[in-house]
Design an enzyme around this catalytic site. Structure first.
Site, short mmCIF file in Angstrom:
data_model
loop_
_atom_site.label_atom_id
_atom_site.label_comp_id
_atom_site.label_asym_id
_atom_site.label_seq_id
_atom_site.Cartn_x
_atom_site.Cartn_y
_atom_site.Cartn_z
N CYS B 182 77.50 83.54 -2.29
CA CYS B 182 76.86 82.83 -3.39
C CYS B 182 75.89 81.77 -2.89
O CYS B 182 74.73 81.74 -3.26
CB CYS B 182 77.90 82.21 -4.30
SG CYS B 182 78.90 83.44 -5.14
N HIS B 183 76.38 80.87 -2.03
CA HIS B 183 75.52 79.78 -1.56
C HIS B 183 75.56 79.62 -0.06
O HIS B 183 75.15 78.59 0.48
CB HIS B 183 75.90 78.46 -2.25
CG HIS B 183 75.83 78.55 -3.74
ND1 HIS B 183 76.91 78.90 -4.51
CD2 HIS B 183 74.79 78.40 -4.59
CE1 HIS B 183 76.55 78.93 -5.79
NE2 HIS B 183 75.26 78.64 -5.87
N GLY B 184 76.12 80.59 0.64
CA GLY B 184 76.04 80.60 2.08
C GLY B 184 76.95 79.64 2.81
O GLY B 184 76.50 78.91 3.69
N PRO B 197 77.36 74.66 1.87
CA PRO B 197 77.60 73.58 0.91
C PRO B 197 79.07 73.26 0.61
O PRO B 197 79.35 72.22 0.04
CB PRO B 197 76.91 74.09 -0.35
CG PRO B 197 76.95 75.57 -0.23
CD PRO B 197 76.89 75.90 1.23
#
Lengths: 78, 219, 67
Positions: B182-184, B197
């Site tokens: 999703c956001h690495g 994150p």
């Protein structure tokens, strides 16, 4: 010469708040009786509480088996 | 008791002017000079009547009523409180047992527990060494590998990214562990956050091994 | 001292003892009543209860794998 006592010798009685040993002795028996009543009152209301059932009530001599839960090991969830 | 009764009956014959109150044994009321009404004509005068028996009966009735009320009050409270406890079907879903024998060395397994994914990895000795090798002072959420596992060969943790709750992909990412698409966020082989994150390491649920580590009980 | 007088003096005279008797009675009553009702209910439903039915199901002890 007669030794007159000019004033009474005051002595402080040991006390805790308003409670002196004499007063406590008077209340002691009553407190014991009321304490017992409180214990049984609490016992009545905690009768269905698993914590009390396990630790206290299941260890009562004759009546205790009412709170001892015996589940067939076959019926227990894994 | 008897003396007081006789005193009272004496009054009805006009022998006494003051009457002590009956039904109280305290010294105060015995000494009282209060002129209380004469109830003599209401007393049970039938043959064999026993005032002690009557009084016992009254108290017995009051006591029995109190006894039943106490039990009923307790049952009522209990009935309301027991509606708040977890039902058996919920309790049955609260735990899950997984047999570990079917998981080969160096493989991941995802199981469902309470509707959420749980990652189980059978780690190799190299991977355990790698997880222990990390200098934890450089980590975002410092945690030793030994604090995250019970047995080092079995890594068990929730499969939910601590960022926004996606499910990370296994055996991926820069650190050989998990990678959240999703956001690495990159997690290492101990499930600790290394890059991206996410603020925290992957959560470790409460679990215990049963039958000599033949299987694991999550929950 | 008659019997009733003794009963009065031992149980009813002190309010604390009276209350203790009531609560102790309530505590015992709950257990006995519960046990009694359960006995009656199980006698009434004999043959329909799980503990009776379980014995008639073949292989009830075997584990079922649902995974």
């Amino acid at each position: 010469m007669v030794n007159y006592i000019s004033k009474p010798a005051y002595k402080a009685v040991a006390h805790f708040g308003q409670i002196t040993p004499t007063a406590f002795k008077g209340y002691f028996t009553s407190l014991i009786f009321w304490g017992t009543a409180t214990v049984f009152g609490l016992a009545t209301f905690t009768e269905a509480w698993p914590l009390f059932q396990k630790n206290v009530y299941s260890k009562i001599p004759v009546l205790g088996k009412h709170w001892q839960k015996e589940v067939d090991p076959q019926d227990l969830p894994i | 008791m008897l003396s007081r009764l006789s005193l009272r009956s004496g009054r009805s014959l006009g022998l006494a002017t003051t009457v002590a109150r009956s039904f109280s044994s305290s010294a105060h009321t015995l000494k009282s000079t209060y002129d209380s009404p004469d109830f003599t004509k209401y007393l049970n005068k039938s043959k064999g009547a026993n005032p002690d028996k009557t009084r016992d009966y009254t108290y017995l009735m009051v006591g029995a009523y109190g006894l039943v009320s106490a039990a009923a009050a307790k049952s009522t409270v209990d009935a309301f409180l027991s509606t708040m406890s977890a039902s058996n079907d919920v309790l049955a879903m609260a735990k899950v047992e997984i047999k570990l024998g079917s998981i080969p060395l160096g493989k991941n397994v995802v199981v469902k527990w309470q509707g959420k994914p749980v990652f189980i990895r059978h780690r190799t000795t190299d991977e355990i060494a790698e997880a222990n090798d990390v200098d934890i002072s450089t980590l975002r959420d410092p945690q030793k590998d030994s604090d995250r596992v019970i047995r080092p060969e079995w890594l068990i943790m929730m499969g939910i990214c601590t960022h926004l709750g996606c499910v990370p992909i296994g055996e991926a990412g820069d650190f050989g562990g998990w990678f959240c698409p999703c956001h690495g966020s990159h997690y290492d082989i101990s499930g600790r956050i290394r890059k991206g994150p996410a603020p925290l390491n992957l959560e470790v649920p409460h679990y215990e091994f049963v039958d000599e580590a033949e299987s694991v009980m999550i929950g | 001292m008659s019997f009733y007088h003794t009963v009065f003096n031992t149980v009813f005279k002190r309010n604390s003892v009276f209350l203790t008797t009531i609560f102790a009675g309530a505590f015992v009553f709950q257990a006995v009543f519960d046990e009694g009702v359960n006995k009656w209910w199980e006698a009434r439903n004999k043959g329909k209860l799980w503990k009776d039915v379980k014995l008639t199901i073949p292989g009830a002890g075997e584990e079922e794998d649902d995974e």
